[in-house]
Design a protein around this motif. Structure first.
Motif, PDB file in Angstrom:
ATOM      1  N   ASP A  93      11.825   3.152  -4.109  1.00  0.00           N
ATOM      2  CA  ASP A  93      13.763   2.242  -4.253  1.00  0.00           C
ATOM      3  C   ASP A  93      12.334   1.017  -5.179  1.00  0.00           C
ATOM      4  OD1 ASP A  93      14.086  -0.469  -3.347  1.00  0.00           O
ATOM      5  OD2 ASP A  93      14.784   0.098  -1.763  1.00  0.00           O
ATOM      6  N   VAL A  94      13.255   1.463  -6.256  1.00  0.00           N
ATOM      7  CA  VAL A  94      12.789   0.353  -7.116  1.00  0.00           C
ATOM      8  C   VAL A  94      12.529  -1.137  -7.043  1.00  0.00           C
ATOM      9  CG1 VAL A  94      12.840  -0.081  -9.604  1.00  0.00           C
ATOM     10  CG2 VAL A  94      14.514   1.831  -8.564  1.00  0.00           C
ATOM     11  N   ASP A  95      13.104  -1.455  -6.183  1.00  0.00           N
ATOM     12  CA  ASP A  95      13.338  -3.340  -6.623  1.00  0.00           C
ATOM     13  C   ASP A  95      11.759  -3.273  -4.869  1.00  0.00           C
ATOM     14  OD1 ASP A  95      14.899  -4.541  -6.992  1.00  0.00           O
ATOM     15  OD2 ASP A  95      16.629  -4.635  -5.672  1.00  0.00           O
ATOM     16  N   ASP A  96      11.794  -2.465  -4.181  1.00  0.00           N
ATOM     17  CA  ASP A  96      10.120  -2.648  -2.912  1.00  0.00           C
ATOM     18  C   ASP A  96       9.656  -2.235  -3.799  1.00  0.00           C
ATOM     19  OD1 ASP A  96      11.007  -3.022  -0.930  1.00  0.00           O
ATOM     20  OD2 ASP A  96      11.420  -1.001   0.455  1.00  0.00           O
ATOM     21  N   TYR A  97       9.767  -1.381  -4.916  1.00  0.00           N
ATOM     22  CA  TYR A  97       8.380  -0.598  -5.917  1.00  0.00           C
ATOM     23  C   TYR A  97       7.568  -1.657  -6.470  1.00  0.00           C
ATOM     24  CZ  TYR A  97       5.838   1.415  -9.627  1.00  0.00           C
ATOM     25  OH  TYR A  97       4.374   1.878 -10.985  1.00  0.00           O
ATOM     26  N   LEU A  98       8.496  -2.998  -7.576  1.00  0.00           N
ATOM     27  CA  LEU A  98       8.505  -4.147  -8.493  1.00  0.00           C
ATOM     28  C   LEU A  98       7.521  -4.968  -7.619  1.00  0.00           C
ATOM     29  CD1 LEU A  98      11.107  -4.269 -11.146  1.00  0.00           C
ATOM     30  CD2 LEU A  98       8.360  -3.499 -11.325  1.00  0.00           C
ATOM     31  N   GLU A  99       7.866  -5.110  -6.081  1.00  0.00           N
ATOM     32  CA  GLU A  99       7.587  -6.106  -5.265  1.00  0.00           C
ATOM     33  C   GLU A  99       6.114  -6.022  -4.565  1.00  0.00           C
ATOM     34  OE1 GLU A  99      10.143  -7.378  -1.658  1.00  0.00           O
ATOM     35  OE2 GLU A  99       8.016  -7.921  -1.074  1.00  0.00           O
ATOM     36  N   ARG A 100       6.308  -4.628  -4.869  1.00  0.00           N
ATOM     37  CA  ARG A 100       4.762  -4.379  -4.383  1.00  0.00           C
ATOM     38  C   ARG A 100       3.645  -4.533  -4.833  1.00  0.00           C
ATOM     39  NH1 ARG A 100       7.129   0.065  -2.076  1.00  0.00           N
ATOM     40  NH2 ARG A 100       6.451   1.842  -3.598  1.00  0.00           N
ATOM     41  N   THR A 140       3.488  -6.349  -7.912  1.00  0.00           N
ATOM     42  CA  THR A 140       3.698  -8.070  -8.787  1.00  0.00           C
ATOM     43  C   THR A 140       3.522  -8.912  -7.663  1.00  0.00           C
ATOM     44  OG1 THR A 140       6.455  -8.290  -8.050  1.00  0.00           O
ATOM     45  CG2 THR A 140       5.888  -7.522 -10.167  1.00  0.00           C
ATOM     46  N   GLN A 141       3.753  -8.574  -6.181  1.00  0.00           N
ATOM     47  CA  GLN A 141       2.896  -9.369  -4.765  1.00  0.00           C
ATOM     48  C   GLN A 141       1.626  -9.805  -4.978  1.00  0.00           C
ATOM     49  OE1 GLN A 141       2.949  -7.697  -0.861  1.00  0.00           O
ATOM     50  NE2 GLN A 141       4.247  -9.365  -0.013  1.00  0.00           N
TER      51      GLN A 141
END
Lengths: 273, 271
Positions: free
Chosen positions: A258-265, A267-268
């Motif tokens: 999941d692209v959104d999940d991946y980016l969030e992980r 940059t968190q």
């Protein structure tokens, strides 16, 4: 105190609703398992499936978050110190790396449980330990230090130590790991011989398919902390479950990202504030 | 989801200090539990069919005590000599050089003999115990002991504790004797005094409580080294690097614990 004689109709190992976590991450989810006396049960699964963790809970090395582990009908998390010590004399464990005591010779390693738990004289202890070393074809090696043994010999020495008290249950953690196919096959044959000779219940945790199919009466397949199935060798071989088929055919699993999940992980906590 | 606001420096600093404090309290509790459990096995092990084996205690006594004798003897001798040199140099301004003898006798027996023995044992055994237990932990030997029905604390820590309780006082007395002798050699050379005269005067100045103070400290130092080192070994994680860290930490904490305990002791016993 747990009695040596146990109800033969009752499974020697019963796990009900076992839940466990490491550092807040759940690793076992409501695991149920039942192993009959005299059975060779293989717990199979890939890396991170929770099989080694399950073994640690079966050995009573940790207290479960929920659920029960019963050995010989006794809930091991409720046993007092004295009863737990008595119960542990009825089990033998062969660890993945052998876990031989590096400061002792092979002979002293095998003698240790006898010295600690019995009042036998030293001569008898020596003879008994040599008998077990004979069983694993290590006679004459008792004066060597563990560091002087090959990988296969370490596993066999650890097995000799595990069986020296004539246990009712034997646990193996990855017995074939790190061994060449011939030595691994020898060890499988040895496990089968031991069951015949000692009428012992054996639980083997492994990811080696050949080894599992060669020795198992029944196989429990564990995946991501859940039991996918328990059945005979043929049942597991012919299973329809995709995860089991992947394990059997060594197929890599594609995980959808999941692209959104991946980016969030990614940059968190490090993004511009 | 919006990113969390960046934690300010004071916030992070407070958090860090708080976490370290909690960790320290946790480790203190763990050490205390190790001590209580070791004492439990020493006292009750026999009735639970888990006795602390005298053969293992004897081996530990050799490892912890006998092997440390040369280093303790040399360090204590040199330290006594240095105290004599500095004492004579300081006291000669007042023409009271001979007062160096009671000074050496009392400070060595009350303080420095046991401190030298403690620091040597902390350096040698503090690292060795942590490394041994840490290695056993990482290679699943501790798990192997537990599943064999052999309690690791009973089998590993209790014999060390017993050995330490016997050998630390012995090393402390050895350090006292060697430091007083070292001071005597320098004093006899500098003040042209016969050694027997020096010893007569040194012994005349001492009362049993001086030596008793040193011995009482030696028991406490011994317990501290075992508990701190074994505790660091049991919590060691992270392969060779983690083991190295645990070993270094063990030695530093052992020495720190000894010096702080010594200060507290001196504070109360010198009233």
């Amino acid at each position: 105190m747990p009695q040596r004689t146990s109800d033969s109709s009752r499974p020697v190992i019963e796990v009900e609703g076992l839940r466990a976590s490491w550092g807040g991450q759940p690793v076992l989810h409501d695991v149920d398992l039942s192993v009959e006396a005299g059975e060779i049960r293989v717990v199979m699964g890939g890396s991170g499936s929770g099989k080694s963790t399950l073994l640690r809970y079966l050995l009573g090395l940790h207290r479960p978050d929920a659920g029960t582990v019963r050995l010989f009908g006794e809930d091991i998390s409720r046993l007092g110190r004295r009863d737990m010590l008595a119960l542990r004399r009825r089990i033998g464990v062969s660890f993945q790396g052998g876990a031989l005591f590096n400061s002792m010779t092979v002979g002293d390693n095998v003698c240790l449980p006898l010295r600690e738990h019995t009042r036998l004289d030293e001569h008898t202890i020596r003879i008994m330990s040599r008998m077990k070393l004979e069983v694993v074809s290590l006679a004459g090696f008792e004066h060597l230090m563990p560091s002087q043994l090959s990988g296969g010999m370490v596993k066999r020495a650890a097995l000799a130590r595990a069986i020296v008290m004539d246990p009712d249950i034997l646990f193996f953690d990855e017995p074939s790991a790190g061994l060449d196919p011939v030595v691994a096959a020898d060890l499988d044959a040895l496990i089968l011989r031991l069951r015949e000779a000692m009428q012992v219940t054996i639980v083997v945790v492994t990811h080696e398919l050949d080894s599992a199919f060669a020795i198992a009466d029944r196989i429990t397949v564990l995946d991501q902390g859940r039991i996918l199935m328990t059945g005979g060798v043929d049942e597991v071989r012919n299973a329809d479950n995709e995860r089991i088929r992947n394990l059997l055919t060594r197929t890599a699993t594609d995980t959808e990202v999941d692209v959104d999940d991946y980016l969030e992980r990614l940059t968190q906590g490090v993004g511009p504030q | 989801m919006a990113a969390e606001p960046a934690a300010s420096l004071p916030y992070r600093l407070t958090g860090h200090v708080g976490r370290r404090f909690v960790q320290a309290v946790e480790e203190f509790g763990y050490g205390a539990a190790l001590l209580v459990e070791s004492l439990y096995w020493i006292v009750a092990g026999h009735w639970l069919n888990q006795p602390v084996r005298l053969r293992v205690v004897a081996a530990e006594m050799i490892d912890i005590g006998v092997s440390a004798v040369p280093v303790v003897a040399i360090l204590a001798f040199a330290n006594g000599g240095m105290m004599a040199l500095q004492g004579i140099y300081t006291l000669q301004d007042f023409g009271a050089q001979s007062q160096v003898i009671p000074g050496i006798a009392m400070s060595v027996t009350r303080e420095f003999g046991v401190l030298i023995a403690g620091i040597v044992v902390a350096g040698r055994s503090g690292s060795a115990i942590a490394a041994r237990i840490g290695t056993m932990n990482m290679s699943q030997e501790i798990d192997a002991l537990r599943v064999m029905g052999i309690e690791p604390v009973r089998y590993l820590v209790a014999p060390m504790l017993l050995a330490m309780l016997v050998m630390m006082p012995v090393l402390a007395i050895l350090a006292d004797a060697m430091a007083v002798t070292g001071g005597g050699v320098i004093t006899s050379l500098k003040l042209h005094m016969a050694l027997p005269v020096y010893f007569d005067r040194a012994l005349a100045e001492l009362v049993p409580s001086d030596i008793g103070q040193g011995l009482a400290k030696s028991f406490v130092f011994g317990v501290l080294v075992v508990v701190v080192a074994a505790g660091n070994g049991f919590i060691a994680r992270g392969g060779a690097e983690g083991l190295g860290r645990a070993t270094t930490r063990s030695v530093v904490l052992c020495i720190a614990a000894i010096v702080v305990a010594d200060m507290i002791f001196t504070l109360f016993l010198s009233r």
